[in-house]
Design a protein around this motif. Structure first.
Motif, PDB file in Angstrom:
ATOM      1  N   LYS A  20     -27.119 -23.325  12.373  1.00 27.65           N
ATOM      2  CA  LYS A  20     -27.294 -22.247  13.333  1.00 27.65           C
ATOM      3  C   LYS A  20     -28.474 -22.536  14.253  1.00 27.65           C
ATOM      4  O   LYS A  20     -28.382 -22.397  15.461  1.00 27.65           O
ATOM      5  CB  LYS A  20     -27.507 -20.939  12.577  1.00 27.65           C
ATOM      6  N   LEU A  25     -25.199 -21.412  16.933  1.00 29.70           N
ATOM      7  CA  LEU A  25     -23.867 -20.896  16.640  1.00 29.70           C
ATOM      8  C   LEU A  25     -23.935 -19.502  16.003  1.00 29.70           C
ATOM      9  O   LEU A  25     -23.254 -19.229  15.025  1.00 29.70           O
ATOM     10  CB  LEU A  25     -23.133 -21.855  15.706  1.00 29.70           C
ATOM     11  N   GLU A  27     -22.794 -16.410  16.717  1.00 34.09           N
ATOM     12  CA  GLU A  27     -21.535 -15.669  16.572  1.00 34.09           C
ATOM     13  C   GLU A  27     -20.559 -16.373  15.633  1.00 34.09           C
ATOM     14  O   GLU A  27     -19.915 -15.741  14.809  1.00 34.09           O
ATOM     15  CB  GLU A  27     -20.867 -15.442  17.932  1.00 34.09           C
ATOM     16  N   GLU A  28     -20.454 -17.687  15.754  1.00 32.09           N
ATOM     17  CA  GLU A  28     -19.552 -18.445  14.902  1.00 32.09           C
ATOM     18  C   GLU A  28     -19.982 -18.380  13.439  1.00 32.09           C
ATOM     19  O   GLU A  28     -19.158 -18.254  12.544  1.00 32.09           O
ATOM     20  CB  GLU A  28     -19.450 -19.901  15.361  1.00 32.09           C
ATOM     21  N   MET A  29     -21.279 -18.453  13.198  1.00 34.23           N
ATOM     22  CA  MET A  29     -21.774 -18.379  11.826  1.00 34.23           C
ATOM     23  C   MET A  29     -21.463 -17.010  11.223  1.00 34.23           C
ATOM     24  O   MET A  29     -21.087 -16.905  10.069  1.00 34.23           O
ATOM     25  CB  MET A  29     -23.269 -18.663  11.768  1.00 34.23           C
ATOM     26  N   LYS A  30     -21.616 -15.950  12.007  1.00 38.76           N
ATOM     27  CA  LYS A  30     -21.288 -14.613  11.510  1.00 38.76           C
ATOM     28  C   LYS A  30     -19.800 -14.512  11.197  1.00 38.76           C
ATOM     29  O   LYS A  30     -19.395 -13.941  10.188  1.00 38.76           O
ATOM     30  CB  LYS A  30     -21.676 -13.560  12.541  1.00 38.76           C
ATOM     31  N   ARG A  31     -18.989 -15.054  12.081  1.00 43.80           N
ATOM     32  CA  ARG A  31     -17.535 -14.933  11.939  1.00 43.80           C
ATOM     33  C   ARG A  31     -16.989 -15.766  10.785  1.00 43.80           C
ATOM     34  O   ARG A  31     -16.077 -15.349  10.083  1.00 43.80           O
ATOM     35  CB  ARG A  31     -16.869 -15.369  13.248  1.00 43.80           C
ATOM     36  N   TYR A  32     -17.527 -16.985  10.577  1.00 44.83           N
ATOM     37  CA  TYR A  32     -16.931 -17.916   9.624  1.00 44.83           C
ATOM     38  C   TYR A  32     -17.798 -18.240   8.411  1.00 44.83           C
ATOM     39  O   TYR A  32     -17.432 -19.103   7.619  1.00 44.83           O
ATOM     40  CB  TYR A  32     -16.560 -19.220  10.334  1.00 44.83           C
ATOM     41  N   SER A  33     -18.914 -17.562   8.246  1.00 44.97           N
ATOM     42  CA  SER A  33     -19.814 -17.922   7.143  1.00 44.97           C
ATOM     43  C   SER A  33     -19.154 -17.791   5.776  1.00 44.97           C
ATOM     44  O   SER A  33     -19.484 -18.530   4.858  1.00 44.97           O
ATOM     45  CB  SER A  33     -21.082 -17.074   7.193  1.00 44.97           C
ATOM     46  N   MET A  36     -17.294 -21.254   5.262  1.00 45.42           N
ATOM     47  CA  MET A  36     -17.946 -22.522   5.614  1.00 45.42           C
ATOM     48  C   MET A  36     -18.070 -23.460   4.420  1.00 45.42           C
ATOM     49  O   MET A  36     -17.777 -24.645   4.526  1.00 45.42           O
ATOM     50  CB  MET A  36     -19.336 -22.266   6.221  1.00 45.42           C
TER      51      MET A  36
END
Length: 95
Positions: A20, A25, A27-33, A36
């Motif tokens: 991050k 990233l 937004e992506e980390m929030k969405r796909y954490s 992962m």
């Protein structure tokens, strides 16, 4: 078993936080954490499988033939095989 535990531990040690910070990233980390660690585990497994695929059509040991570049070429080959397998993994629901 050990491989899976190591991958899960890496996920818990904050590798996601490093990604991050490095790539911004948020937004992506929030969405796909939530996926992962499992996704990384699968991609790493396919990379390792890539080390075992294919033969070399030379008469001497690859490490002798390619010299200092052998390790780099071997890692690139394994990574390319895992990337080549991505559509298959998605099609089969693995990823």
């Amino acid at each position: 078993f050990v491989f899976t535990n190591i991958q899960e531990s890496i996920g818990k040690w904050g590798i996601g936080t490093l990604l991050k910070k490095e790539f911004f990233l948020d937004e992506e980390m929030k969405r796909y954490s939530n996926i992962m660690t499992a996704t990384n585990l699968k991609l790493t497994a396919f990379h390792e499988i890539g080390h075992t695929m294919g033969g070399v059509k030379i008469k001497e040991e690859p490490s002798v033939y390619f010299g200092a570049e052998y390790s780099l070429l071997e890692e690139a080959r394994a990574e390319l095989i895992s990337l080549w397998m991505l559509p298959y993994m998605v099609e089969k629901g693995i990823l």
